[in-house]
Design an enzyme around this catalytic site. Structure first.
Site, PDB file in Angstrom:
ATOM      1  N   HIS A   1     -11.989 -23.559  39.328  1.00  0.00           N
ATOM      2  CA  HIS A   1     -13.029 -24.587  39.328  1.00  0.00           C
ATOM      3  C   HIS A   1     -13.965 -24.555  38.134  1.00  0.00           C
ATOM      4  O   HIS A   1     -14.834 -25.411  38.017  1.00  0.00           O
ATOM      5  CB  HIS A   1     -13.895 -24.468  40.588  1.00  0.00           C
ATOM      6  CG  HIS A   1     -13.247 -25.052  41.803  1.00  0.00           C
ATOM      7  ND1 HIS A   1     -13.391 -26.376  42.147  1.00  0.00           N
ATOM      8  CD2 HIS A   1     -12.439 -24.513  42.726  1.00  0.00           C
ATOM      9  CE1 HIS A   1     -12.700 -26.611  43.254  1.00  0.00           C
ATOM     10  NE2 HIS A   1     -12.118 -25.495  43.624  1.00  0.00           N
TER      11      HIS A   1
ATOM     12  N   LYS B   1     -27.132 -34.220  41.675  1.00  0.00           N
ATOM     13  CA  LYS B   1     -26.147 -33.143  41.622  1.00  0.00           C
ATOM     14  C   LYS B   1     -26.937 -31.836  41.586  1.00  0.00           C
ATOM     15  O   LYS B   1     -28.161 -31.863  41.453  1.00  0.00           O
ATOM     16  CB  LYS B   1     -25.262 -33.250  40.374  1.00  0.00           C
ATOM     17  CG  LYS B   1     -26.057 -33.516  39.077  1.00  0.00           C
ATOM     18  CD  LYS B   1     -25.153 -33.696  37.863  1.00  0.00           C
ATOM     19  CE  LYS B   1     -24.449 -35.019  37.801  1.00  0.00           C
ATOM     20  NZ  LYS B   1     -23.003 -34.911  37.915  1.00  0.00           N
ATOM     21  N   ARG B   2     -26.266 -30.695  41.715  1.00  0.00           N
ATOM     22  CA  ARG B   2     -26.992 -29.437  41.597  1.00  0.00           C
ATOM     23  C   ARG B   2     -27.703 -29.355  40.253  1.00  0.00           C
ATOM     24  O   ARG B   2     -27.227 -29.907  39.255  1.00  0.00           O
ATOM     25  CB  ARG B   2     -26.024 -28.250  41.764  1.00  0.00           C
ATOM     26  CG  ARG B   2     -25.618 -28.015  43.189  1.00  0.00           C
ATOM     27  CD  ARG B   2     -26.808 -27.763  44.093  1.00  0.00           C
ATOM     28  NE  ARG B   2     -27.463 -26.517  43.772  1.00  0.00           N
ATOM     29  CZ  ARG B   2     -27.278 -25.380  44.422  1.00  0.00           C
ATOM     30  NH1 ARG B   2     -26.471 -25.336  45.476  1.00  0.00           N
ATOM     31  NH2 ARG B   2     -27.902 -24.285  44.056  1.00  0.00           N
TER      32      ARG B   2
ATOM     33  N   LYS C   1     -25.367 -29.320  33.278  1.00  0.00           N
ATOM     34  CA  LYS C   1     -25.368 -30.713  33.750  1.00  0.00           C
ATOM     35  C   LYS C   1     -26.432 -31.554  33.035  1.00  0.00           C
ATOM     36  O   LYS C   1     -26.449 -32.775  33.135  1.00  0.00           O
ATOM     37  CB  LYS C   1     -25.570 -30.753  35.267  1.00  0.00           C
ATOM     38  CG  LYS C   1     -24.376 -30.175  36.056  1.00  0.00           C
ATOM     39  CD  LYS C   1     -24.666 -30.168  37.552  1.00  0.00           C
ATOM     40  CE  LYS C   1     -23.564 -29.566  38.407  1.00  0.00           C
ATOM     41  NZ  LYS C   1     -22.428 -30.477  38.634  1.00  0.00           N
TER      42      LYS C   1
ATOM     43  N   THR D   1     -17.302 -34.769  41.070  1.00  0.00           N
ATOM     44  CA  THR D   1     -16.840 -35.705  42.097  1.00  0.00           C
ATOM     45  C   THR D   1     -17.921 -36.735  42.390  1.00  0.00           C
ATOM     46  O   THR D   1     -17.618 -37.829  42.860  1.00  0.00           O
ATOM     47  CB  THR D   1     -16.472 -34.973  43.412  1.00  0.00           C
ATOM     48  OG1 THR D   1     -17.557 -34.113  43.775  1.00  0.00           O
ATOM     49  CG2 THR D   1     -15.190 -34.184  43.258  1.00  0.00           C
TER      50      THR D   1
ATOM     51  N   LYS E   1     -17.858 -40.978  43.342  1.00  0.00           N
ATOM     52  CA  LYS E   1     -18.546 -41.654  44.451  1.00  0.00           C
ATOM     53  C   LYS E   1     -19.362 -42.837  43.930  1.00  0.00           C
ATOM     54  O   LYS E   1     -19.391 -43.907  44.534  1.00  0.00           O
ATOM     55  CB  LYS E   1     -19.469 -40.667  45.190  1.00  0.00           C
ATOM     56  CG  LYS E   1     -18.739 -39.460  45.773  1.00  0.00           C
ATOM     57  CD  LYS E   1     -19.740 -38.386  46.214  1.00  0.00           C
ATOM     58  CE  LYS E   1     -19.089 -37.027  46.355  1.00  0.00           C
ATOM     59  NZ  LYS E   1     -20.074 -35.932  46.457  1.00  0.00           N
TER      60      LYS E   1
HETATM   61  C1  LIG Z   1     -20.480 -35.014  45.588  1.00  0.00           C
HETATM   62  C2  LIG Z   1     -21.594 -34.082  45.837  1.00  0.00           C
HETATM   63  C3  LIG Z   1     -21.859 -33.057  44.928  1.00  0.00           C
HETATM   64  C4  LIG Z   1     -21.110 -32.887  43.634  1.00  0.00           C
HETATM   65  O1  LIG Z   1     -21.703 -33.695  42.643  1.00  0.00           O
HETATM   66  P1  LIG Z   1     -21.337 -33.539  41.095  1.00  0.00           P
HETATM   67  O2  LIG Z   1     -22.066 -34.670  40.465  1.00  0.00           O
HETATM   68  O3  LIG Z   1     -19.864 -33.696  40.986  1.00  0.00           O
HETATM   69  O4  LIG Z   1     -21.831 -32.210  40.658  1.00  0.00           O
HETATM   70  C5  LIG Z   1     -22.917 -32.203  45.202  1.00  0.00           C
HETATM   71  N1  LIG Z   1     -23.668 -32.344  46.317  1.00  0.00           N
HETATM   72  C6  LIG Z   1     -23.436 -33.330  47.202  1.00  0.00           C
HETATM   73  C7  LIG Z   1     -24.309 -33.449  48.396  1.00  0.00           C
HETATM   74  C8  LIG Z   1     -22.394 -34.227  47.005  1.00  0.00           C
HETATM   75  O5  LIG Z   1     -22.173 -35.201  47.907  1.00  0.00           O
END
Ligand SMILES: *Cc1c(COP(=O)(O)O)cnc(C)c1O
Length: 819
Positions: free
Chosen positions: A358, A546-547, A552, A654, A658
Site C-alpha cells: 500500500h 482525507k487523513r 497529501k 480512493t 468517490k
Molecule cells: C475514502 C476515505 C478515505 C481515503 O481517502 P483518500 O483521499 O484516498 O486518502 C479516508 N477516510 C474516509 C472516511 C474515507 O471514506
C-alpha cells in the site's frame, strides 16, 4: 425480488414493536430515537439471518474456496442504511417507520459509526467486503474487535482534541458472538525440542496466553441473498488456566493474563501510513492472525483430510504488511501441529498467501527489532529465521558473490525483521494498488525482488463501492441516474458510461447541477449547525477530505488560500467566483506537525471568515471528525476534489474516486489512481498540475532541491511564508507556526527542506486553481464536465477490482443462494 410489501410492512412493524418491548420495556409512543434504532436494527438483522445461514450452507454444499481478507482495519461506516438498501427494502421500511411516526434518516443517524480503521486502507477493506458479497464470492473479513476504534475528533480553539470512540457502549446490534470458535493464542516463553523417536517436535513453554473470541458481523450482498461475514476477534483471559494458576497460588500470573487480554484489543493505533514499532501493535497482529489462521485450518480439516490441498480451498489476502505473520503462523501449524516436512509446508503456505503493498514511504515500512520479535513470538521467530536462511541461499545461487543483494533483500538484517520482505517471499502474489504505484514498485522500491521473481508482481487498481457512495450517500443523484439509464449500474458500474450521451443536453445539465445544489444546501446546513459558519451554496465547494499527512499536502492548499486572500486584500474588487474551501482531516495523535497544520487551517479560517472587507468571496471551513458517515454527504456536495499529493507518494487514493462518481471535478497531480482517472475522463476534464513522479523521484535521488531559490525570487510566495512567522494568523503567539515555516525552508530538522515539494509545485497549483475559477463561469462547460466525470467513473468500482483479484489471484467460484 417479488415480495408482498403490505404483509411485509405489517410484519416489520410488529417486529420493531416486539423488539422495543423486550429490549427496553417501551412502546412506540415512549421509545427514544436511540431505542428505535436498536429495535429497527434487530428487525433488520432478523431479515438477514436466514440469508446468512443459507449462504454458509451453500459454501459447504459447494465445498467452495474462500478468501480470507486479513486486515488490521475495516472502516465500515454505519451498517443499518446499507443493509436496508442491500435487502432492497428501503421504501417499505421508510414507509413503515413513517407510519409509526419516525424518520428513517434520523434513525440511521443514531448508529455509532464502527470506525475500526484509520483511512483509505481500512475503507478499501470495507468496500471489498461489500463487493465480494454482492458479486457472490465466499469471503471472510478477518480483523480485530477494538474496544475503542478511531478516536472522535473535536476542535477546540482550532486544535484537534482526541476523544475515545465508545462504539460498543450501547451494544452493537448487528454483531453475533461466536464462543464456539474461541481459540487460544500464545505469547512469549521459550521453545523446547522433544524427540519422539522419529523427529524433533518444537513446543512453546512458559508462555502467556489469551483466548480469542470471534464476533461476526453480516456483510449483505446487494439483492442476491448472499451474506458473508466480517469476523473480528475479541480477547479474553483463558479462564481455566486462570483458575489453575490461582489454585497454585500464582496470583500474579492470573492477573497478568487478565490484563494482557484487556489491553490487547483495547485500541486501534491511530497512525495512517506510519509505523510506530510498539510491542502492543505486534501483539495485536499476531493475536488476530493466529486466531484467524488456526480457525481457517480447523474449518478445512472438518471437511477434508488432505492438508496438502489446503490452498485449493483457502487463500489469505494480506492487506499491507500488518498481517504478514500469517506466513509464519501457517508454517507453524503445518510443521508443529500437522507434522509436515518443511518443503511440504512451504509449498502450501506460498500457494495460500498473497500480499497487497500500500505504500512506498519508508516511514510506513514495518521492521521489528529481533529482540522484541523473538521475545514475543519465539517459535514464529525460529521459523522466520529458517525462511530467511533458505531465501539467502537462493539469493546466493541467483547472484553468486553479490553481498549487496543479500543486504538489500534479506528478511532478517541489521538486527531487524523486515515484514515486507517476509510478505513478498512468503506469497505467490504481490500487488500494488494503482498502475503507477505498481510500476514504481517494480522499477524502484522492490526492483530487486521484481527481477528475481517477476511473475509474482501484478497490479490491482483500487475501487470503491457505488452502493455506499452513490446509492446511499447521494439518493437524489442515484435516482436521477436510474431514471436516465436504468438500475444496472448498481451492480455493474460500467453501465454508468451511458450517461455520457446526456452530457451535452441542457435540460440534463440543469437537472444534474440542481441535484448538486440540493446536496450543497444539505452540507451548508450541516456546516451551519456544526461550525456556526454561513456558507453560500452557490459558491464553489472546493473540498479536501482525507487523513492529514504531509505528503497529501493540505499545507499547500491552505497556503494557496492565504495567497488568494492576500490578493483579495490588495484588490477587494478582484473578480473571483465565490469559493468555499472545505477541509476535513484527522491527524495521528502523535503527529505534531500534522496537528499544527489543523491549527493553521482553523486560524486562517477565523481570520478570513470574519473579514467583512472581502464580501464573503472566500470562506474556509474545517469539518470536525471526518468519518465515513459525514464523508458520504461531503462527496455528494463537492464541486472540486483536491487530490494534490506529491507525485509518487499516494499509492492510489480512493477519495478521488468517490468525488468523481459524485460529479466533482478533480484538481490533482499525476499520482496514484488520478493517472487512470485522467485516462478515463480525459485530462482536459480535470485540472492537472505539478511535477511528475519521475521528476520527483529524480530530485529525491539528487538529495532534493533548494526552496530558498523560490523564496528569494517569488515575492508572493515569500509574503505567504512570512505570514507564518509574523503573527498574521496567530497574533498572540507569532512563533506558533515556526515549525511549518522551518519545514519548508530550513534544514534544522533532520529532514530535507520542503520534503514534499510544496513550494516547487506551488505556482503550478495556483495556476490550476485559477483555471477552476475561469471554468466555473462557463456553466454549461462545468455541468457537461461534471456529468462526464460521473459517466467515466465505471472503472473505479470495487466490483471491477474484486473481479480482477478473483481472476488473477483468488480463483473463486460464485455461489448462488436461493431462499
Ligand atoms: C475514502 C476515505 C478515505 C481515503 O481517502 P483518500 O483521499 O484516498 O486518502 C479516508 N477516510 C474516509 C472516511 C474515507 O471514506
Amino acid at each position: 425480488m417479488n415480495v408482498d410489501h403490505t404483509i411485509h410492512k405489517t410484519e416489520f412493524k410488529k417486529a420493531v414493536i416486539y423488539n422495543l418491548k423486550i429490549s427496553y420495556r417501551r412502546t412506540i409512543e415512549d421509545a427514544t430515537a436511540a431505542q428505535m434504532y436498536q429495535a429497527v436494527a434487530l428487525a433488520v438483522k432478523d431479515m438477514i439471518i436466514d440469508r446468512w445461514i443459507a449462504t454458509h450452507k451453500e459454501y459447504e454444499k459447494q465445498d467452495a474456496k474462500v478468501v480470507y481478507y486479513m486486515s488490521m482495519e475495516f472502516l465500515t461506516g454505519r451498517f443499518l442504511g446499507n443493509n436496508i438498501i442491500s435487502l432492497c427494502e428501503q421504501e417499505e421500511i421508510r414507509e413503515a417507520l413513517a407510519e409509526m411516526g419516525f424518520d428513517l434518516n434520523t434513525i440511521e443517524n443514531q448508529e455509532r459509526d464502527p470506525a475500526l480503521g484509520n483511512g483509505g486502507l481500512g475503507r478499501l477493506a470495507a468496500c471489498f467486503l461489500d463487493s465480494l458479497a454482492t458479486l457472490g464470492y465466499p469471503a471472510y473479513g478477518c480483523g480485530i474487535r477494538y474496544r475503542y476504534g478511531m478516536f472522535k475528533q473535536k476542535i477546540e480553539d482550532g486544535y484537534q482534541i482526541e476523544v475515545p470512540d465508545e462504539w460498543l457502549k450501547d451494544g452493537y446490534p448487528f454483531e453475533i458472538r461466536r464462543p464456539e470458535y474461541a481459540t487460544e493464542v500464545k505469547f512469549g516463553g521459550y521453545v523446547d525440542t522433544e524427540w519422539d523417536g522419529h523427529r524433533n517436535h518444537f513446543v512453546q513453554k512458559g508462555y502467556q496466553s489469551v483466548l480469542a473470541v470471534p464476533y461476526d458481523i453480516p456483510i449483505v450482498g446487494y439483492g442476491n441473498n448472499v451474506v458473508n461475514s466480517l469476523r473480528i476477534w475479541d480477547a479474553q483471559p483463558v479462564n481455566t488456566f486462570n483458575l489453575k494458576e490461582f489454585d497454585k497460588g500464582d496470583y500474579q500470573k492470573a492477573v497478568e493474563q487478565e490484563n494482557l487480554a484487556k489491553t490487547i484489543v483495547e485500541v486501534l493505533y491511530p497512525n495512517d501510513n506510519h509505523y510506530a514499532g510498539k510491542e502492543l501493535r505486534l501483539r495485536q497482529q499476531y493475536f488476530f492472525i493466529s486466531a484467524s489462521v488456526q480457525r481457517a485450518v480447523k474449518k478445512y480439516l472438518e471437511n477434508h483430510d488432505d492438508i496438502h490441498k489446503f490452498y485449493e480451498k483457502a487463500v489469505f489476502q494480506m492487506n499491507d504488511t500488518h498481517p504478514t505473520v500469517a506466513v509464519a503462523e501457517l508454517m507453524r501449524i503445518l510443521l508443529d501441529e500437522q507434522n509436515l516436512e518443511w518443503d511440504e509446508a512451504w509449498e502450501i503456505t506460498t500457494k495460500t498467501c498473497a500480499y497487497t503493498n500500500h505504500t512506498i514511504m519508508s516511514e510506513a515500512l514495518e521492521k521489528w527489532p529481533i529482540e522484541l520479535f523473538s521475545r514475543l513470538l519465539p517459535r514464529i521467530y525460529q521459523i522466520v529465521e529458517e525462511i530467511n536462511r533458505r531465501f539467502v541461499e537462493e539469493i546466493k545461487k541467483a547472484y553468486p558473490g553479490d553481498n549487496e543483494k543479500i543486504r538489500k533483500m534479506a528478511i532478517i538484517y541489521d538486527g531487524q525483521v523486515r515484514m515486507a520482505h517476509l510478505a513478498i517471499v512468503g506469497s505467490f502474489s504481490v500487488n500494488g494498488v494503482a498502475r503507477l504505484h505498481t510500476e514504481i514498485l517494480k522499477n524502484e522500491e522492490l526492483k530487486d525482488f521484481y527481477q528475481m521473481m517477476p511473475a509474482k508482481f501484478n497490479n490491482k487498481t483500487n475501487g470503491i463501492t457505488q452502493r455506499r457512495f452513490l446509492l446511499h450517500g447521494n439518493p437524489l443523484l442515484a435516482s436521477w441516474v436510474t431514471d436516465k439509464i436504468g438500475n444496472e449500474w448498481i451492480t455493474d458500474l460500467s453501465h454508468i458510461k451511458k450517461l455520457a450521451i446526456y452530457a451535452d443536453d441542457e435540460k440534463c445539465q440543469r437537472e444534474f447541477m440542481n441535484i448538486k445544489y440540493q446536496n450543497k444546501i444539505r452540507l451548508a446546513k450541516y456546516i451551519k449547525e456544526h461550525n456556526g459558519i454561513d456558507v453560500d451554496p452557490r459558491s464553489i465547494f472546493d473540498v479536501q477530505v482525507k487523513r492529514l499527512h504531509e505528503y497529501k499536502r493540505q499545507l499547500m492548499n491552505i497556503l494557496h488560500v492565504m495567497y488568494l486572500y492576500n490578493q483579495l486584500k490588495d484588490n477587494p474588487n478582484m473578480d473571483i467566483v465565490p469559493r468555499t474551501f472545505i477541509f476535513g482531516a484527522k491527524a495521528a495523535a502523535g503527529y505534531t506537525r500534522a496537528k499544527l497544520t489543523i491549527k493553521l487551517i482553523n486560524a486562517v479560517a477565523d481570520v478570513i471568515n470574519n473579514d467583512r472587507s472581502i464580501n464573503g468571496k472566500i470562506k474556509v471551513v474545517f469539518i470536525e471528525d471526518y468519518c465515513v458517515s459525514n464523508a458520504e454527504m461531503i462527496f455528494a456536495a463537492a464541486d472540486v476534489s483536491e487530490q494534490i499529493s506529491t507525485a509518487s507518494k499516494e499509492a492510489s487514493g480512493t477519495g478521488n474516486m468517490k468525488f468523481m462518481l459524485n460529479g466533482a471535478l478533480t484538481i490533482g497531480t499525476m499520482d496514484g489512481a488520478n493517472v487512470e482517472m485522467a485516462e478515463e475522463v480525459g485530462a482536459e476534464n480535470m485540472f492537472i498540475f505539478g511535477a511528475s513522479s519521475d521528476e520527483i523521484i529524480n530530485w529525491e535521488n539528487q538529495g532534493g532541491y533548494n526552496p530558498m531559490e523560490i523564496f528569494n525570487s517569488d515575492q508572493e510566495i515569500r509574503r505567504v511564508l512570512m505570514q507564518l512567522i509574523n503573527g498574521s494568523y496567530s497574533p498572540q503567539n507569532p512563533e506558533l507556526f515556526r515549525d511549518i515555516y522551518n519545514s519548508l525552508l530550513n534544514t534544522q530538522s533532520s529532514d530535507r527542506a520542503d520534503t514534499y515539494f510544496i513550494l516547487k509545485d506551488f505556482r503550478s497549483y495556483a495556476e490550476a486553481e485559477d483555471r477552476i475559477d475561469k471554468a466555473y463561469r462557463d456553466e454549461k462547460w462545468w455541468a457537461r464536465t461534471a456529468i462526464l466525470n460521473t459517466a467515466s467513473s465505471g472503472k473505479f468500482s470495487s466490483d471491477r477490482t474484486i473481479e480482477e483479484y478473483v481472476r488473477d489471484i483468488w480463483h473463486l467460484d460464485k455461489i448462488k443462494v436461493e431462499l
